[in-house]
Write an enzyme that holds these catalytic residues in place. Structure first.
Site, PDB file in Angstrom:
ATOM      1  N   TYR A 141       8.753 -21.951  19.565  1.00  0.00           N
ATOM      2  CA  TYR A 141       8.550 -20.616  19.009  1.00  0.00           C
ATOM      3  C   TYR A 141       7.519 -19.843  19.829  1.00  0.00           C
ATOM      4  CZ  TYR A 141      11.093 -21.787  14.721  1.00  0.00           C
ATOM      5  OH  TYR A 141      12.064 -22.132  13.812  1.00  0.00           O
ATOM      6  N   LYS A 149      -8.896 -41.623  -4.396  1.00  0.00           N
ATOM      7  CA  LYS A 149      -8.408 -40.271  -4.694  1.00  0.00           C
ATOM      8  C   LYS A 149      -7.541 -39.775  -3.537  1.00  0.00           C
ATOM      9  CE  LYS A 149     -12.572 -38.057  -2.809  1.00  0.00           C
ATOM     10  NZ  LYS A 149     -13.637 -37.067  -3.032  1.00  0.00           N
TER      11      LYS A 149
END
EC number: 5.1.1.1
Length: 366
Positions: free
Chosen positions: A263, A40
Protein backbone atom coordinates in the site's frame (compact mmCIF):
# COMPACT_ATOMS: atom_id res chain seq x y z
CA UNK A 1 -11.75 -12.78 16.45
CA UNK A 2 -11.43 -16.50 15.74
CA UNK A 3 -8.14 -18.36 15.75
CA UNK A 4 -6.90 -19.12 12.24
CA UNK A 5 -5.75 -22.72 12.39
CA UNK A 6 -5.71 -23.16 8.62
CA UNK A 7 -2.70 -20.98 7.91
CA UNK A 8 0.92 -21.46 8.99
CA UNK A 9 1.15 -18.53 11.44
CA UNK A 10 1.39 -19.78 15.05
CA UNK A 11 2.74 -18.74 18.44
CA UNK A 12 4.52 -21.51 20.31
CA UNK A 13 4.41 -21.23 24.11
CA UNK A 14 6.96 -23.11 26.20
CA UNK A 15 5.19 -23.79 29.50
CA UNK A 16 8.29 -25.43 30.97
CA UNK A 17 10.22 -22.20 30.41
CA UNK A 18 7.53 -20.28 32.32
CA UNK A 19 7.74 -22.73 35.22
CA UNK A 20 11.53 -22.43 35.31
CA UNK A 21 11.41 -18.62 35.16
CA UNK A 22 9.06 -18.53 38.15
CA UNK A 23 11.30 -20.98 40.01
CA UNK A 24 14.31 -18.74 39.36
CA UNK A 25 12.57 -15.75 40.92
CA UNK A 26 11.38 -17.82 43.87
CA UNK A 27 14.98 -18.82 44.59
CA UNK A 28 15.98 -15.15 44.43
CA UNK A 29 13.42 -13.79 46.92
CA UNK A 30 13.20 -14.46 50.69
CA UNK A 31 11.85 -17.79 51.90
CA UNK A 32 8.21 -17.89 52.93
CA UNK A 33 7.07 -15.16 50.56
CA UNK A 34 3.81 -15.97 48.77
CA UNK A 35 3.85 -15.95 44.97
CA UNK A 36 1.00 -14.68 42.83
CA UNK A 37 1.26 -15.33 39.09
CA UNK A 38 -0.02 -12.37 37.08
CA UNK A 39 -2.04 -13.86 34.23
CA UNK A 40 -4.09 -10.83 33.19
CA UNK A 41 -4.51 -10.03 29.49
CA UNK A 42 -4.54 -13.75 28.70
CA UNK A 43 -1.24 -14.17 30.54
CA UNK A 44 0.34 -11.41 28.46
CA UNK A 45 -0.73 -13.23 25.32
CA UNK A 46 0.55 -16.66 26.41
CA UNK A 47 -2.81 -18.18 27.37
CA UNK A 48 -4.16 -17.60 30.87
CA UNK A 49 -5.74 -21.00 31.41
CA UNK A 50 -2.77 -23.00 30.13
CA UNK A 51 -0.24 -20.91 32.07
CA UNK A 52 -2.31 -21.03 35.27
CA UNK A 53 -2.63 -24.80 35.09
CA UNK A 54 1.09 -25.20 34.44
CA UNK A 55 1.95 -23.06 37.48
CA UNK A 56 -0.64 -24.59 39.81
CA UNK A 57 1.89 -26.54 41.94
CA UNK A 58 4.28 -23.56 42.18
CA UNK A 59 2.19 -20.52 43.09
CA UNK A 60 -0.16 -19.48 45.87
CA UNK A 61 -2.61 -17.61 43.68
CA UNK A 62 -3.21 -15.58 40.55
CA UNK A 63 -3.74 -11.94 39.65
CA UNK A 64 -6.07 -10.85 36.85
CA UNK A 65 -7.41 -7.54 35.64
CA UNK A 66 -11.17 -8.00 35.86
CA UNK A 67 -14.01 -10.31 36.83
CA UNK A 68 -14.31 -11.92 33.40
CA UNK A 69 -10.67 -13.02 33.50
CA UNK A 70 -11.19 -14.41 37.00
CA UNK A 71 -14.30 -16.34 35.96
CA UNK A 72 -12.44 -17.82 33.00
CA UNK A 73 -9.93 -19.39 35.40
CA UNK A 74 -12.61 -20.66 37.77
CA UNK A 75 -14.53 -22.22 34.88
CA UNK A 76 -11.30 -23.93 33.80
CA UNK A 77 -11.01 -25.57 37.22
CA UNK A 78 -8.41 -23.28 38.81
CA UNK A 79 -9.22 -23.47 42.53
CA UNK A 80 -6.50 -21.32 44.11
CA UNK A 81 -6.98 -17.70 45.12
CA UNK A 82 -7.63 -15.24 42.29
CA UNK A 83 -7.14 -11.53 42.96
CA UNK A 84 -8.70 -8.94 40.66
CA UNK A 85 -6.22 -6.05 40.46
CA UNK A 86 -8.70 -3.63 38.89
CA UNK A 87 -11.74 -2.07 40.53
CA UNK A 88 -14.90 -4.18 40.68
CA UNK A 89 -18.04 -2.13 41.26
CA UNK A 90 -20.47 -3.24 44.00
CA UNK A 91 -23.13 -4.46 41.54
CA UNK A 92 -20.84 -7.41 40.65
CA UNK A 93 -20.18 -8.52 44.23
CA UNK A 94 -22.51 -11.51 44.28
CA UNK A 95 -20.71 -13.11 41.34
CA UNK A 96 -17.32 -12.55 42.98
CA UNK A 97 -18.45 -14.05 46.28
CA UNK A 98 -20.14 -17.01 44.58
CA UNK A 99 -16.88 -17.85 42.81
CA UNK A 100 -14.55 -17.15 45.76
CA UNK A 101 -12.79 -14.34 43.90
CA UNK A 102 -10.78 -11.76 45.85
CA UNK A 103 -11.45 -8.14 44.91
CA UNK A 104 -9.50 -4.90 45.13
CA UNK A 105 -11.15 -1.92 46.81
CA UNK A 106 -9.44 1.40 46.29
CA UNK A 107 -11.65 4.19 47.64
CA UNK A 108 -14.15 5.25 50.27
CA UNK A 109 -16.51 6.15 47.43
CA UNK A 110 -16.80 2.42 46.78
CA UNK A 111 -18.17 1.93 50.31
CA UNK A 112 -20.65 4.77 49.84
CA UNK A 113 -21.90 3.19 46.60
CA UNK A 114 -22.14 -0.26 48.19
CA UNK A 115 -24.27 1.15 51.01
CA UNK A 116 -26.42 3.11 48.58
CA UNK A 117 -27.06 -0.08 46.61
CA UNK A 118 -27.59 -1.98 49.89
CA UNK A 119 -24.81 -4.42 49.09
CA UNK A 120 -23.47 -6.65 51.83
CA UNK A 121 -19.96 -8.06 51.69
CA UNK A 122 -20.51 -11.25 53.67
CA UNK A 123 -18.03 -13.84 52.41
CA UNK A 124 -16.12 -11.32 50.30
CA UNK A 125 -12.32 -11.40 50.46
CA UNK A 126 -10.69 -8.00 49.88
CA UNK A 127 -7.27 -6.49 49.22
CA UNK A 128 -7.04 -2.72 49.77
CA UNK A 129 -5.13 -0.71 47.17
CA UNK A 130 -2.84 2.13 48.23
CA UNK A 131 -1.72 4.82 45.80
CA UNK A 132 1.86 5.38 46.92
CA UNK A 133 2.69 7.44 43.85
CA UNK A 134 1.56 5.53 40.77
CA UNK A 135 -1.37 7.94 40.45
CA UNK A 136 -4.02 5.53 39.19
CA UNK A 137 -6.20 3.94 41.89
CA UNK A 138 -5.83 3.66 45.65
CA UNK A 139 -6.09 5.44 48.97
CA UNK A 140 -3.52 7.98 50.10
CA UNK A 141 -3.49 7.94 53.92
CA UNK A 142 -3.59 5.64 56.93
CA UNK A 143 -6.71 7.47 58.10
CA UNK A 144 -8.56 6.61 54.88
CA UNK A 145 -7.39 3.00 54.96
CA UNK A 146 -8.40 2.54 58.60
CA UNK A 147 -11.85 3.92 57.83
CA UNK A 148 -12.16 1.69 54.76
CA UNK A 149 -11.11 -1.44 56.65
CA UNK A 150 -13.57 -0.71 59.48
CA UNK A 151 -16.37 -0.11 56.97
CA UNK A 152 -15.61 -3.30 55.07
CA UNK A 153 -15.65 -5.34 58.25
CA UNK A 154 -19.01 -3.82 59.19
CA UNK A 155 -20.31 -5.03 55.84
CA UNK A 156 -18.97 -8.54 56.51
CA UNK A 157 -15.84 -8.58 54.34
CA UNK A 158 -12.57 -10.33 55.14
CA UNK A 159 -9.82 -7.75 54.53
CA UNK A 160 -7.01 -10.17 53.74
CA UNK A 161 -4.47 -7.91 52.05
CA UNK A 162 -3.17 -4.45 51.29
CA UNK A 163 -0.93 -3.55 48.37
CA UNK A 164 0.61 -0.88 46.20
CA UNK A 165 2.39 -0.69 42.85
CA UNK A 166 5.73 0.93 42.02
CA UNK A 167 6.01 3.18 38.98
CA UNK A 168 9.79 3.05 38.45
CA UNK A 169 11.05 -0.24 39.89
CA UNK A 170 12.49 -1.09 36.47
CA UNK A 171 14.67 2.04 36.24
CA UNK A 172 18.25 2.65 37.35
CA UNK A 173 17.29 5.83 39.21
CA UNK A 174 15.58 4.58 42.37
CA UNK A 175 14.63 7.99 43.78
CA UNK A 176 10.93 7.67 42.98
CA UNK A 177 10.94 4.01 43.99
CA UNK A 178 12.32 4.85 47.44
CA UNK A 179 9.80 7.67 47.86
CA UNK A 180 6.96 5.27 47.15
CA UNK A 181 8.43 2.59 49.40
CA UNK A 182 8.74 4.96 52.35
CA UNK A 183 5.23 6.31 51.76
CA UNK A 184 3.82 2.78 51.81
CA UNK A 185 5.80 1.74 54.89
CA UNK A 186 4.64 4.83 56.78
CA UNK A 187 1.04 4.20 55.80
CA UNK A 188 1.26 0.55 56.89
CA UNK A 189 2.76 1.61 60.23
CA UNK A 190 -0.29 3.81 60.82
CA UNK A 191 -2.83 1.03 60.45
CA UNK A 192 -4.87 -0.02 63.45
CA UNK A 193 -5.50 -3.51 62.07
CA UNK A 194 -2.94 -4.51 59.43
CA UNK A 195 -4.18 -7.11 56.92
CA UNK A 196 -2.45 -10.48 56.80
CA UNK A 197 -0.91 -10.01 53.34
CA UNK A 198 1.15 -6.98 52.38
CA UNK A 199 2.52 -6.83 48.84
CA UNK A 200 4.21 -4.23 46.68
CA UNK A 201 6.57 -6.29 44.55
CA UNK A 202 5.93 -6.65 40.85
CA UNK A 203 8.45 -8.41 38.59
CA UNK A 204 10.94 -5.54 38.63
CA UNK A 205 10.80 -5.12 42.41
CA UNK A 206 11.21 -8.86 42.93
CA UNK A 207 14.32 -8.87 40.72
CA UNK A 208 16.15 -5.65 41.62
CA UNK A 209 14.72 -4.73 45.04
CA UNK A 210 14.24 -8.13 46.67
CA UNK A 211 15.31 -6.72 50.03
CA UNK A 212 12.16 -4.56 50.08
CA UNK A 213 9.67 -7.42 49.68
CA UNK A 214 6.90 -7.70 52.27
CA UNK A 215 5.21 -11.14 52.39
CA UNK A 216 3.92 -11.64 48.83
CA UNK A 217 5.03 -10.90 45.27
CA UNK A 218 3.19 -10.52 41.97
CA UNK A 219 5.14 -12.05 39.08
CA UNK A 220 4.13 -10.92 35.61
CA UNK A 221 6.50 -10.23 32.71
CA UNK A 222 9.43 -12.04 34.34
CA UNK A 223 7.43 -15.28 34.31
CA UNK A 224 7.33 -15.12 30.54
CA UNK A 225 11.08 -14.71 30.26
CA UNK A 226 11.35 -11.01 29.58
CA UNK A 227 13.38 -8.30 31.28
CA UNK A 228 10.95 -5.75 32.82
CA UNK A 229 13.36 -2.93 31.97
CA UNK A 230 13.66 -3.98 28.33
CA UNK A 231 17.44 -4.04 28.24
CA UNK A 232 18.25 -1.09 30.51
CA UNK A 233 19.09 -3.15 33.61
CA UNK A 234 20.99 -6.43 33.81
CA UNK A 235 19.23 -9.50 35.14
CA UNK A 236 20.72 -11.27 38.19
CA UNK A 237 19.79 -14.66 36.71
CA UNK A 238 18.97 -15.94 33.21
CA UNK A 239 15.44 -16.10 31.86
CA UNK A 240 13.96 -18.12 29.00
CA UNK A 241 11.67 -16.27 26.63
CA UNK A 242 8.58 -18.46 26.53
CA UNK A 243 6.85 -17.38 23.32
CA UNK A 244 8.06 -17.75 19.75
CA UNK A 245 6.19 -16.59 16.66
CA UNK A 246 6.56 -18.23 13.30
CA UNK A 247 4.92 -18.52 9.91
CA UNK A 248 5.82 -19.74 6.42
CA UNK A 249 6.32 -18.38 2.95
CA UNK A 250 3.09 -18.71 0.98
CA UNK A 251 4.17 -16.88 -2.18
CA UNK A 252 7.60 -16.22 -3.72
CA UNK A 253 8.33 -14.25 -6.88
CA UNK A 254 10.99 -12.13 -8.54
CA UNK A 255 10.37 -8.42 -9.05
CA UNK A 256 12.30 -6.06 -11.30
CA UNK A 257 13.96 -2.69 -10.76
CA UNK A 258 11.27 -0.04 -10.49
CA UNK A 259 8.55 -2.39 -9.23
CA UNK A 260 6.75 -1.25 -6.08
CA UNK A 261 5.47 -3.28 -3.13
CA UNK A 262 2.55 -2.68 -0.78
CA UNK A 263 0.00 0.00 0.00
CA UNK A 264 1.15 3.49 -0.84
CA UNK A 265 3.92 2.05 -3.03
CA UNK A 266 6.36 2.90 -0.23
CA UNK A 267 8.98 0.43 -1.46
CA UNK A 268 10.57 0.52 -4.91
CA UNK A 269 13.00 -2.18 -5.99
CA UNK A 270 16.38 -0.87 -7.13
CA UNK A 271 17.24 -4.13 -8.88
CA UNK A 272 15.76 -7.53 -9.58
CA UNK A 273 15.14 -9.40 -6.32
CA UNK A 274 13.11 -12.18 -4.78
CA UNK A 275 10.14 -11.25 -2.62
CA UNK A 276 8.27 -13.55 -0.25
CA UNK A 277 4.78 -13.11 1.20
CA UNK A 278 4.09 -14.13 4.81
CA UNK A 279 0.50 -14.51 6.13
CA UNK A 280 0.62 -12.23 9.16
CA UNK A 281 -0.35 -8.58 9.45
CA UNK A 282 -1.54 -5.83 11.70
CA UNK A 283 -4.81 -7.68 12.46
CA UNK A 284 -2.56 -10.23 14.17
CA UNK A 285 -0.74 -7.54 16.15
CA UNK A 286 2.22 -7.26 13.77
CA UNK A 287 1.90 -3.52 13.43
CA UNK A 288 2.24 -1.37 10.31
CA UNK A 289 5.36 0.36 11.60
CA UNK A 290 7.36 -2.87 11.27
CA UNK A 291 8.34 -2.01 7.68
CA UNK A 292 12.14 -2.13 7.61
CA UNK A 293 12.43 -4.68 10.45
CA UNK A 294 13.98 -8.04 9.57
CA UNK A 295 12.65 -11.53 10.22
CA UNK A 296 14.53 -14.81 9.89
CA UNK A 297 14.43 -17.22 6.95
CA UNK A 298 16.94 -20.06 6.70
CA UNK A 299 19.08 -18.41 9.38
CA UNK A 300 19.25 -15.13 7.47
CA UNK A 301 17.73 -11.76 8.32
CA UNK A 302 15.23 -10.72 5.65
CA UNK A 303 13.88 -7.18 5.63
CA UNK A 304 10.16 -6.42 5.60
CA UNK A 305 9.59 -4.32 2.49
CA UNK A 306 6.48 -2.27 1.83
CA UNK A 307 3.83 -1.55 4.39
CA UNK A 308 2.54 -4.32 6.60
CA UNK A 309 -1.02 -5.11 5.48
CA UNK A 310 -3.93 -6.34 7.59
CA UNK A 311 -3.24 -9.99 6.82
CA UNK A 312 0.12 -10.18 5.02
CA UNK A 313 3.60 -8.76 4.85
CA UNK A 314 6.35 -9.02 2.26
CA UNK A 315 10.06 -9.64 2.75
CA UNK A 316 13.13 -9.42 0.55
CA UNK A 317 14.71 -12.86 0.08
CA UNK A 318 18.33 -13.66 -0.79
CA UNK A 319 17.15 -16.39 -3.17
CA UNK A 320 14.03 -18.25 -4.25
CA UNK A 321 12.83 -20.45 -1.37
CA UNK A 322 10.14 -23.12 -1.73
CA UNK A 323 6.65 -22.43 -0.44
CA UNK A 324 6.28 -23.53 3.15
CA UNK A 325 9.76 -22.39 4.18
CA UNK A 326 9.72 -21.39 7.85
CA UNK A 327 9.74 -17.68 8.75
CA UNK A 328 10.66 -16.76 12.34
CA UNK A 329 9.31 -13.46 13.67
CA UNK A 330 10.09 -14.05 17.36
CA UNK A 331 12.56 -16.71 18.45
CA UNK A 332 15.54 -18.61 17.09
CA UNK A 333 16.28 -19.79 13.56
CA UNK A 334 19.62 -21.52 12.89
CA UNK A 335 21.57 -19.91 15.74
CA UNK A 336 20.17 -16.44 15.13
CA UNK A 337 17.49 -14.89 17.30
CA UNK A 338 14.84 -12.18 17.38
CA UNK A 339 13.58 -11.28 20.85
CA UNK A 340 10.35 -9.56 21.82
CA UNK A 341 12.51 -6.76 23.20
CA UNK A 342 14.16 -6.34 19.77
CA UNK A 343 10.72 -5.74 18.32
CA UNK A 344 9.78 -3.37 21.15
CA UNK A 345 12.91 -1.32 20.59
CA UNK A 346 12.14 -1.07 16.88
CA UNK A 347 8.60 0.10 17.63
CA UNK A 348 9.76 2.46 20.38
CA UNK A 349 7.56 0.70 22.91
CA UNK A 350 7.88 -1.97 25.63
CA UNK A 351 8.05 -5.75 25.35
CA UNK A 352 4.80 -6.08 27.33
CA UNK A 353 2.90 -4.31 24.55
CA UNK A 354 4.37 -6.46 21.79
CA UNK A 355 3.09 -9.62 23.48
CA UNK A 356 -0.30 -8.24 24.47
CA UNK A 357 -1.00 -7.05 20.93
CA UNK A 358 -0.63 -10.55 19.45
CA UNK A 359 -4.25 -11.25 18.62
CA UNK A 360 -6.42 -14.31 19.17
CA UNK A 361 -6.25 -14.93 15.42
CA UNK A 362 -2.82 -16.46 16.02
CA UNK A 363 -3.23 -19.98 17.46
CA UNK A 364 -1.15 -20.73 20.55
CA UNK A 365 0.59 -24.10 20.44
CA UNK A 366 1.77 -25.65 23.73
Amino acid sequence: MISSFHRPTVARVNLQAIKENVASVQKHIPLGVKTYAVVKADAYGHGAVQVSKALLPQVDGYCVSNLDEALQLRQAGIDKEILILGVLLPNELELAVANAITVTIASLDWIALARLEKKECQGLKVHVKVDSGMGRIGLRSSKEVNLLIDSLKELGADVEGIFTHFATADEADDTKFNQQLQFFKKLIAGLEDKPRLVHASNSATSIWHSDTIFNAVRLGIVSYGLNPSGSDLSLPFPLQEALSLESSLVHVKMISAGDTVGYGATYTAKKSEYVGTVPIGYADGWTRNMQGFSVLVDGQFCEIIGRVSMDQLTIRLPKAYPLGTKVTLIGSNQQKNISTTDIANYRNTINYEVLCLLSDRIPRIY
